[in-house]
Write an enzyme that holds these catalytic residues in place. Structure first.
Site, PDB file in Angstrom:
ATOM      1  N   LYS A  13       0.836  -1.213   0.000  1.00 30.34           N
ATOM      2  CA  LYS A  13       0.000   0.000   0.000  1.00 30.34           C
ATOM      3  C   LYS A  13       0.868   1.260   0.000  1.00 30.34           C
ATOM      4  CE  LYS A  13      -2.050  -1.105   3.890  1.00 30.34           C
ATOM      5  NZ  LYS A  13      -1.321  -2.365   4.218  1.00 30.34           N
ATOM      6  N   ARG A  88      -9.659   1.134   8.995  1.00 35.54           N
ATOM      7  CA  ARG A  88      -9.214  -0.223   9.297  1.00 35.54           C
ATOM      8  C   ARG A  88     -10.240  -0.987  10.114  1.00 35.54           C
ATOM      9  NH1 ARG A  88      -3.336   0.641   8.902  1.00 35.54           N
ATOM     10  NH2 ARG A  88      -2.320  -1.336   9.207  1.00 35.54           N
ATOM     11  N   ARG A 123      11.992  -5.723   4.603  1.00 37.45           N
ATOM     12  CA  ARG A 123      11.666  -4.302   4.401  1.00 37.45           C
ATOM     13  C   ARG A 123      12.624  -3.437   5.215  1.00 37.45           C
ATOM     14  NH1 ARG A 123       5.846  -1.791   5.361  1.00 37.45           N
ATOM     15  NH2 ARG A 123       5.987  -2.878   7.346  1.00 37.45           N
ATOM     16  N   ARG A 156      11.595  -1.576  10.894  1.00 33.18           N
ATOM     17  CA  ARG A 156      10.467  -1.222  11.765  1.00 33.18           C
ATOM     18  C   ARG A 156      10.333  -2.247  12.880  1.00 33.18           C
ATOM     19  NH1 ARG A 156       5.237   0.355   8.120  1.00 33.18           N
ATOM     20  NH2 ARG A 156       4.183  -0.897   9.697  1.00 33.18           N
ATOM     21  N   ARG A 167      -0.159  -8.806  13.561  1.00 32.93           N
ATOM     22  CA  ARG A 167      -0.755  -7.823  12.632  1.00 32.93           C
ATOM     23  C   ARG A 167      -1.652  -8.532  11.619  1.00 32.93           C
ATOM     24  NH1 ARG A 167       4.455  -5.031  10.482  1.00 32.93           N
ATOM     25  NH2 ARG A 167       3.051  -3.920   9.093  1.00 32.93           N
TER      26      ARG A 167
HETATM   27  P1  AP5 Z   1       4.872  -1.624   1.764  1.00 27.08           P
HETATM   28  O1  AP5 Z   1       4.520  -0.773   0.601  1.00 27.08           O
HETATM   29  O2  AP5 Z   1       5.694  -1.028   2.856  1.00 27.08           O
HETATM   30  O3  AP5 Z   1       3.555  -2.335   2.331  1.00 27.08           O
HETATM   31  P2  AP5 Z   1       2.332  -1.739   3.152  1.00 27.08           P
HETATM   32  O4  AP5 Z   1       1.100  -2.418   2.643  1.00 27.08           O
HETATM   33  O5  AP5 Z   1       2.351  -0.244   3.145  1.00 27.08           O
HETATM   34  O6  AP5 Z   1       2.723  -2.340   4.564  1.00 27.08           O
HETATM   35  P3  AP5 Z   1       2.630  -1.735   6.022  1.00 27.08           P
HETATM   36  O7  AP5 Z   1       3.343  -2.758   6.874  1.00 27.08           O
HETATM   37  O8  AP5 Z   1       3.131  -0.340   6.092  1.00 27.08           O
HETATM   38  O9  AP5 Z   1       1.137  -1.788   6.248  1.00 27.08           O
HETATM   39  P4  AP5 Z   1       0.406  -1.802   7.560  1.00 27.08           P
HETATM   40  O10 AP5 Z   1      -0.963  -1.595   7.080  1.00 27.08           O
HETATM   41  O11 AP5 Z   1       0.602  -2.978   8.433  1.00 27.08           O
HETATM   42  O12 AP5 Z   1       1.152  -0.656   8.392  1.00 27.08           O
HETATM   43  P5  AP5 Z   1       0.772   0.845   8.714  1.00 27.08           P
HETATM   44  O13 AP5 Z   1       1.990   1.634   8.641  1.00 27.08           O
HETATM   45  O14 AP5 Z   1      -0.438   1.295   7.978  1.00 27.08           O
HETATM   46  O15 AP5 Z   1       5.611  -2.939   1.191  1.00 27.08           O
HETATM   47  C1  AP5 Z   1       6.134  -3.913   2.066  1.00 27.08           C
HETATM   48  C2  AP5 Z   1       7.518  -4.362   1.560  1.00 27.08           C
HETATM   49  O16 AP5 Z   1       7.384  -5.027   0.304  1.00 27.08           O
HETATM   50  C3  AP5 Z   1       8.479  -3.189   1.309  1.00 27.08           C
HETATM   51  O17 AP5 Z   1       9.767  -3.624   1.636  1.00 27.08           O
HETATM   52  C4  AP5 Z   1       8.364  -2.926  -0.200  1.00 27.08           C
HETATM   53  O18 AP5 Z   1       9.544  -2.364  -0.753  1.00 27.08           O
HETATM   54  C5  AP5 Z   1       8.094  -4.330  -0.730  1.00 27.08           C
HETATM   55  N1  AP5 Z   1       7.219  -4.358  -1.898  1.00 27.08           N
HETATM   56  C6  AP5 Z   1       6.138  -3.557  -2.137  1.00 27.08           C
HETATM   57  N2  AP5 Z   1       5.537  -3.916  -3.301  1.00 27.08           N
HETATM   58  C7  AP5 Z   1       6.263  -4.975  -3.785  1.00 27.08           C
HETATM   59  C8  AP5 Z   1       6.137  -5.789  -4.945  1.00 27.08           C
HETATM   60  N3  AP5 Z   1       5.145  -5.623  -5.825  1.00 27.08           N
HETATM   61  N4  AP5 Z   1       7.037  -6.782  -5.127  1.00 27.08           N
HETATM   62  C9  AP5 Z   1       8.046  -6.991  -4.237  1.00 27.08           C
HETATM   63  N5  AP5 Z   1       8.214  -6.244  -3.116  1.00 27.08           N
HETATM   64  C10 AP5 Z   1       7.332  -5.246  -2.889  1.00 27.08           C
HETATM   65  O19 AP5 Z   1       0.319   0.677  10.258  1.00 27.08           O
HETATM   66  C11 AP5 Z   1       1.242   0.348  11.268  1.00 27.08           C
HETATM   67  C12 AP5 Z   1       0.515   0.263  12.606  1.00 27.08           C
HETATM   68  O20 AP5 Z   1      -0.063   1.541  12.929  1.00 27.08           O
HETATM   69  C13 AP5 Z   1      -0.667  -0.727  12.660  1.00 27.08           C
HETATM   70  O21 AP5 Z   1      -0.252  -2.054  12.936  1.00 27.08           O
HETATM   71  C14 AP5 Z   1      -1.508  -0.111  13.796  1.00 27.08           C
HETATM   72  O22 AP5 Z   1      -0.942  -0.423  15.043  1.00 27.08           O
HETATM   73  C15 AP5 Z   1      -1.344   1.393  13.555  1.00 27.08           C
HETATM   74  N6  AP5 Z   1      -2.390   1.941  12.669  1.00 27.08           N
HETATM   75  C16 AP5 Z   1      -2.200   2.503  11.443  1.00 27.08           C
HETATM   76  N7  AP5 Z   1      -3.370   2.895  10.921  1.00 27.08           N
HETATM   77  C17 AP5 Z   1      -4.331   2.574  11.831  1.00 27.08           C
HETATM   78  C18 AP5 Z   1      -5.741   2.694  11.838  1.00 27.08           C
HETATM   79  N8  AP5 Z   1      -6.420   3.223  10.808  1.00 27.08           N
HETATM   80  N9  AP5 Z   1      -6.395   2.247  12.932  1.00 27.08           N
HETATM   81  C19 AP5 Z   1      -5.746   1.725  13.994  1.00 27.08           C
HETATM   82  N10 AP5 Z   1      -4.399   1.564  14.040  1.00 27.08           N
HETATM   83  C20 AP5 Z   1      -3.695   1.981  12.961  1.00 27.08           C
END
Ligand code: AP5
Length: 210
Positions: A13, A88, A123, A156, A167
């Site tokens: 994402k 979410r 990552r 991270r 997660r």
């Molecule tokens: P990446 O693009 O980083 O993936 P992502 O989907 O953004 O993953 P996140 O781990 O950031 O998502 P998340 O939803 O768990 O975390 P968030 O920060 O929102 O890609 C992943 C890896 O793969 C990278 O190394 C990238 O280079 C690689 N990659 C990408 N595309 C690829 C491809 N096509 N092929 C190969 N490699 C590829 O949330 C973190 C925490 O914050 C949550 O756990 C929660 O505690 C809190 N939080 C955030 N939002 C909320 C909410 N709305 N409500 C409650 N808590 C929340």
């Protein structure tokens, strides 16, 4: 255009949001990035969020909804935005509706749990600007420093394999039901997350008709 990028942790994402926001010239609003910045700076929001984020659990709805409400009222969001990581939960989606936000599309990036664990273990993030990389699939020039700002790359805390499993459980139990919520509104468009980064971008832009 107001777009939601939806999908499990590590589906890509953030990677796609960074590319697409430049192509569409609209900002990305990432609750995860806002929370990490708040934690880094030790703000009251960061202190509230830390225990949840580091355990792989969701931060309470009221905290993230307040972040989104403030952020969406800023002038750069007037012509649209990409929401990455919000909503979410069903109450978060209902809060978005209550703010009068009209969503144009929900792009669901699909990836198996097995591929997610593999991706998140390699990552790396820039500790300064937050840009996201992968040691094998999206490396920087030296895999030590950020190509954009030269900052040092970090892992991270919530990419620890045990936290990743938590997660994923959280995603399946609390976030995945949102797909049915938005499907009922005819907004969900699905793309495979196992293609290459440029291929996924192409599919997303095609689904958006741009
Ligand atoms: P990446 O693009 O980083 O993936 P992502 O989907 O953004 O993953 P996140 O781990 O950031 O998502 P998340 O939803 O768990 O975390 P968030 O920060 O929102 O890609 C992943 C890896 O793969 C990278 O190394 C990238 O280079 C690689 N990659 C990408 N595309 C690829 C491809 N096509 N092929 C190969 N490699 C590829 O949330 C973190 C925490 O914050 C949550 O756990 C929660 O505690 C809190 N939080 C955030 N939002 C909320 C909410 N709305 N409500 C409650 N808590 C929340």
């Amino acid at each position: 255009m107001n777009i939601i990028l939806f999908g499990p942790p590590g589906a890509g994402k953030g990677t796609q949001a960074e590319i697409i926001c430049q192509k569409l010239n609209i900002p990305t609003v990432s609750t995860g990035a806002v929370l990490r910045e708040a934690m880094k700076n030790g703000t009251p929001t960061g202190l509230k969020a830390k225990q949840y984020v580091e355990a792989g659990e969701l931060v309470p709805d009221a905290v993230v909804t307040a972040i989104i409400k403030d952020r969406l009222s800023e002038p750069d969001c007037a012509n649209g935005y990409i929401l990455d990581g919000f909503p979410r939960t069903i109450p978060q989606a209902e809060a978005l509706d209550a703010m009068g936000v009209k969503i144009d599309a929900v792009l669901s990036i699909e990836l198996s749990d097995e591929e997610i664990v593999n991706r998140l273990s390699n990552r790396r993030l820039c500790g300064v600007c937050g840009a996201s990389y992968h040691l094998l699939y999206n490396p920087t020039k030296d895999n030590v420093h950020c190509d954009k700002c030269g900052g040092e790359l970090i892992t991270r805390k919530d990419d620890d394999p045990k936290v990743v499993m938590n997660r994923l459980d959280t995603y399946h139990s609390q976030t995945e039901p949102l797909k049915a919520f938005y499907n009922a509104k005819g907004l969900v468009k699905t793309v495979s997350g196992s293609d290459t980064i440029p291929e996924i971008t192409r599919h997303i832009l095609a689904e958006l008709g741009t």
